[in-house]
Design a protein around this motif. Structure first.
Motif, short mmCIF file in Angstrom:
data_model
loop_
_atom_site.label_atom_id
_atom_site.label_comp_id
_atom_site.label_asym_id
_atom_site.label_seq_id
_atom_site.Cartn_x
_atom_site.Cartn_y
_atom_site.Cartn_z
N LYS A 63 0.70 -1.38 0.07
CA LYS A 63 -0.06 -0.20 0.03
C LYS A 63 0.78 1.23 0.06
O LYS A 63 0.53 2.15 -0.43
N GLU A 64 2.08 1.25 0.83
CA GLU A 64 2.77 2.58 0.75
C GLU A 64 3.53 2.81 -0.58
O GLU A 64 3.68 3.83 -1.15
N LYS A 65 3.78 1.83 -1.41
CA LYS A 65 4.46 1.75 -2.95
C LYS A 65 3.58 1.98 -3.87
O LYS A 65 4.02 2.73 -4.72
N VAL A 66 2.45 1.49 -3.81
CA VAL A 66 1.40 1.62 -4.89
C VAL A 66 0.96 2.88 -4.98
O VAL A 66 0.57 3.55 -4.21
N LYS A 67 0.87 3.37 -6.58
CA LYS A 67 0.39 4.58 -6.65
C LYS A 67 -0.77 4.58 -7.68
O LYS A 67 -0.80 3.95 -8.79
N ILE A 68 -1.99 4.74 -7.01
CA ILE A 68 -3.12 4.36 -8.06
C ILE A 68 -3.52 5.78 -8.62
O ILE A 68 -3.90 6.64 -7.97
N GLU A 69 -3.31 6.09 -9.88
CA GLU A 69 -3.24 6.87 -10.54
C GLU A 69 -4.79 7.23 -11.37
O GLU A 69 -5.24 8.19 -11.64
#
Length: 191
Positions: A63-69
Motif C-alpha cells: 500500500k505504501e508503494k502503490v500509486k493508484i493514478e
C-alpha cells in the motif's frame, strides 16, 4: 466516516496510511463484482475466491508503494484479471492468454442484466444466441464496458490493447449483436 462520499484519491490516501476500515470498505464494495467477473473465466469458485483474497492481500502489503493514478476499481480489476488468468493458464497449461480467454463463458445472470427491461422470453433466447456468436474477447470487452463500467482507456489497458483497436472490437461486437438480433426476429416472424 462515510467512505461513499470520498473520492478514490481520498480513500487511497487513507489506505496508504494504514486505514484498515477504508480498506475494508473497498473490499466490500468490489468483492461481489470481482467474483462475478471471475466466473466469466472459470467455474472454480475456490480459485476465484483465492485470487480475490490474494489480490487484496498483495495490495495491502504494498500500500505504501502503490500509486493508484486512475481508479481503485480499475487498479484492482486489472490486477485480479491478470492473476486469475495466470493461475488458470498454469492449471490448464494454456500457451497464451487468448487460449484462456476462449474459455470465457456467458452466465445467465449476465444475460439477465442485458435484457432486464425486456419481458419476452424469446428476446432472452435471441440475446443468448447473439452473444454466443461473439468472440470471447468481444464478450469480455462488452462486459467491462457496460457492466463493470470501465472507460475505454481502462478496458484497453486491462485487455492489453490499443484504444482504437478496442473501439473497433466493441463496435464490431455491437454490430454483430444488432445483426444477430435482427436476424433472430426475422426468423421468429417467419414461423
Amino acid at each position: 466516516m462515510d467512505y461513499k462520499k470520498l473520492t478514490d484519491e481520498q480513500i487511497w490516501k487513507l489506505i496508504s496510511m494504514g486505514d484498515r476500515t477504508a480498506f475494508g470498505f473497498v473490499f466490500k464494495t468490489f468483492v461481489k463484482e470481482f467474483f462475478k467477473y471471475g466466473c466469466k473465466f472459470t467455474k472454480d469458485k475456490a480459485l476465484i475466491e483465492d485470487v480475490i483474497q490474494d489480490t487484496f492481500v498483495s495490495l495491502w502489503k504494498s500500500k505504501e508503494k502503490v500509486k493508484i493514478e486512475k481508479s481503485i476499481k480499475f487498479y484492482l480489476i486489472t490486477a485480479f484479471r491478470r492473476e486469475l488468468i495466470r493461475r488458470i493458464s498454469a492449471e490448464r497449461k494454456f500457451d497464451t492468454i487468448e487460449d484462456c480467454a476462449d474459455t470465457y463463458f456467458i452466465e445467465h445472470s449476465y444475460i439477465d442484466l442485458l435484457v432486464q427491461h425486456q419481458s419476452s422470453i424469446q428476446m432472452n433466447e435471441d440475446l443468448t444466441h447473439a452473444l454466443s456468436q461473439l468472440t470471447a474477447r468481444q464478450r469480455e470487452a462488452i462486459y467491462l464496458k457496460y457492466f463493470v463500467e470501465l472507460s475505454y482507456e481502462e478496458i484497453a489497458e486491462t485487455l492489453d490493447m490499443q484504444v482504437p483497436s478496442l473501439y473497433n472490437l466493441i463496435m464490431k461486437a455491437m454490430k454483430a449483436l444488432k445483426l444477430s438480433m435482427k436476424n433472430e426476429k426475422l426468423l421468429v416472424n417467419l414461423k
